[in-house]
Design a protein around this motif. Structure first.
Motif, short mmCIF file in Angstrom:
data_model
loop_
_atom_site.label_atom_id
_atom_site.label_comp_id
_atom_site.label_asym_id
_atom_site.label_seq_id
_atom_site.Cartn_x
_atom_site.Cartn_y
_atom_site.Cartn_z
N GLU A 296 14.08 11.28 -66.89
CA GLU A 296 13.80 10.16 -67.91
C GLU A 296 12.71 10.78 -68.90
O GLU A 296 11.57 10.35 -69.01
N GLU B 281 12.18 10.72 -72.01
CA GLU B 281 11.75 9.73 -73.09
C GLU B 281 10.67 8.79 -72.52
O GLU B 281 9.48 8.76 -73.25
N ASN B 282 11.08 8.32 -71.13
CA ASN B 282 9.95 7.41 -70.58
C ASN B 282 8.76 8.31 -70.20
O ASN B 282 7.48 7.91 -70.37
N ALA C 79 7.48 10.78 -71.77
CA ALA C 79 6.76 11.03 -72.95
C ALA C 79 5.80 9.92 -73.45
O ALA C 79 4.89 10.14 -74.29
N ARG C 80 6.16 8.73 -72.87
CA ARG C 80 5.30 7.56 -73.22
C ARG C 80 4.36 7.48 -72.53
O ARG C 80 3.19 6.46 -72.65
#
Length: 485
Positions: free
Chosen positions: A142, A144-145, A147-148
């Motif tokens: 995941e 994208e998650n 990176a947050r």
């Protein structure tokens, strides 16, 4: 004064109200769901933890003098990954301690980085339930998650943040992340680099009894409590339970029969099991401990009773069990894989030895004995390190069963001390809050004054000898079946 102890468990949050003399005035429990989105996965919503905890505090303090509440301490399920974004919002459901999705990442850490190197960095090797492998899984699966992520939290620390507004953790809980240099009590720079995270993404480290902040003013108003209520760092559930049973200082032992099962041995000195079958963690008393952890303990009995036998009459099902030490049926308690000492997320539960005259009593007895035998596996590792034990405390839901306590005493061949309150982690959290508020000089003094032994279950020589023979057979079963899992 009153002190609130919170036990953030896997199936429910349990809260208790304790006074300065150790008297527990009220206990409240609030359940929340657990999700298994794929086989071997285990997730929960952190928002559910918070919502139910607030409702629990409101109910717990409904009839007390609210101005007398001085502090709150939390003990909670360890290892879970709670990822927050730059607005402190939960990015995805928390990946729990009993989640087995990280087999690949765990194997990679143990083989690529190497167990010896990991042990040098953190005093432990990688286990599937630990937090670091979860971070690696999230980075790979995941991105994208991942990176947050602004803050990486543990379950009880997310609750402490919601109460105080402070991103914090304690050394005992942080020990189970595989990100902490346990011996030196600091985040391991090497592990942070391996996992691709920075120290600013991690919470500030505290001793379990240290005050991290006070109750948020708006929350205090809503609950009718003082904004001066102190929030202490708290502890991982097993360290908190150990405080709640007085297992502090040097050479004390506690066995927990909760959803998971543990054997917990306290020590004033840092030490590592060379085989890494036992965890080497910081303790909530400011010192250290060794711990063997099995993933399914009371969970095995709950599964057997409610999912298979379709009953909640636990006492009734145990009433017909009389022939201890003579059962021909064995049960391997690996419903969610196993941690100590096998470190095998693929291990699975099974019954062995049934015949035409096997009945439900023998099967039920096998479940109770299988959990005891698996705990004995970790005790044997402790013995190999030169640790000599004669007695242990006991806590957890399974400790309410007189039959199970008798089985534990004889399988382990230890005196089992029963304490006045079986609310281990919750009581430990309240005791830590009392220490943080200055009620006691330190955790050892608090435990000595507040924890009372009310009964002792003694091992019976003849029965212990029978179980010695049964255990010798039990310990051959997992190695024989390992390749089939």
């Amino acid at each position: 004064m009153y002190y609130i102890g919170i036990d953030l468990g896997t199936s429910a949050v349990k809260l208790l109200l304790m006074d300065e003399k150790g008297t527990v005035h009220k206990v409240v429990s609030k359940e929340y769901p657990i999700c298994f989105p794929h086989p071997g996965w285990s997730e929960q919503s952190p928002e559910d933890w918070y919502a139910q905890s607030i409702e629990g505090i409101r109910e717990l303090t409904a009839d007390c003098e609210k101005e007398m509440v001085a502090g709150i301490g939390c003990g909670g399920q360890m290892h879970g990954l709670v990822a927050l974004d730059d607005q402190d919002r939960v990015i995805r459901p928390a990946i729990l301690w009993n989640d087995g999705r990280t087999a690949k990442q765990t194997e990679d850490l143990n083989q690529r980085i190497g167990k010896e190197t990991l042990s040098k960095y953190t005093a432990n090797i990688a286990f599937a339930g630990f937090t670091a492998p979860k971070l690696l899984w999230m980075r790979e699966e995941e991105p994208e998650n991942f990176a947050r992520i602004e803050k990486i939290m543990l379950p009880k620390d997310y609750l402490s943040y919601c109460l105080s507004g402070v991103h914090c953790t304690d050394y005992s809980d942080a020990s189970g992340t595989l990100l902490l240099d346990v011996e030196h009590k600091c985040w391991s720079r090497e592990m942070l680099e391996i996992c691709g995270v920075s120290e600013k993404q991690l919470p500030k480290l505290y001793e379990s009894y240290e005050v991290v902040g006070t109750l948020k003013p708006e929350l205090a108003r809503g609950l009718g409590l003082s904004a001066d209520v102190k929030i202490v760092a708290g502890a991982g559930d097993n360290a908190a339970a150990a405080v709640g049973t007085g297992t502090v200082g040097d050479g004390k032992c506690n066995i927990s029969l909760g959803t998971s099962g543990t054997i917990f041995i306290s020590s004033r000195k840092f030490g590592v099991d060379a085989h890494n079958a036992l965890h080497s963690f910081a303790h909530a008393d400011g010192h250290y401990h060794l711990m063997g952890c099995m993933l399914s303990a009371a969970a095995c009995n709950k599964w057997w009773m409610e999912e298979i036998l379709k009953t909640e009459d636990y006492a009734g099902e145990q009433a017909g069990i009389h022939k201890l030490g003579e059962n021909q049926v064995f049960y391997l308690p690996y419903l969610m894989g196993e941690r100590s000492p096998h470190n095998d997320p693929d291990a699975r539960a099974c019954f062995i030895g049934m015949s035409m005259d096997t009945g439900r009593e023998e099967m039920t007895q096998a479940v109770l004995e299988g959990v005891a035998f698996a705990l004995r596996d970790s005790l044997e590792v402790a013995k190999s390190l030169g640790i000599h034990l004669e007695r242990t405390k006991i806590c957890g839901g399974g400790a309410k069963s007189a039959l199970w306590k008798r089985i534990i005493a004889n399988v382990m061949n230890l005196k089992v001390d029963v304490i006045a309150s079986e609310e281990g982690p919750g009581l430990g959290g309240a005791i830590l809050a009392a220490v943080g508020c200055g009620e006691f000089a330190d955790v050892e003094e608090a435990a000595a004054k507040l924890v009372r032994v009310v009964d002792t279950v003694e091992p019976e020589p003849e029965l212990a000898a029978k179980y010695e023979e049964r255990y010798a057979k039990f310990r051959k079963l997992y190695p024989a079946l390992k390749e089939t899992f």
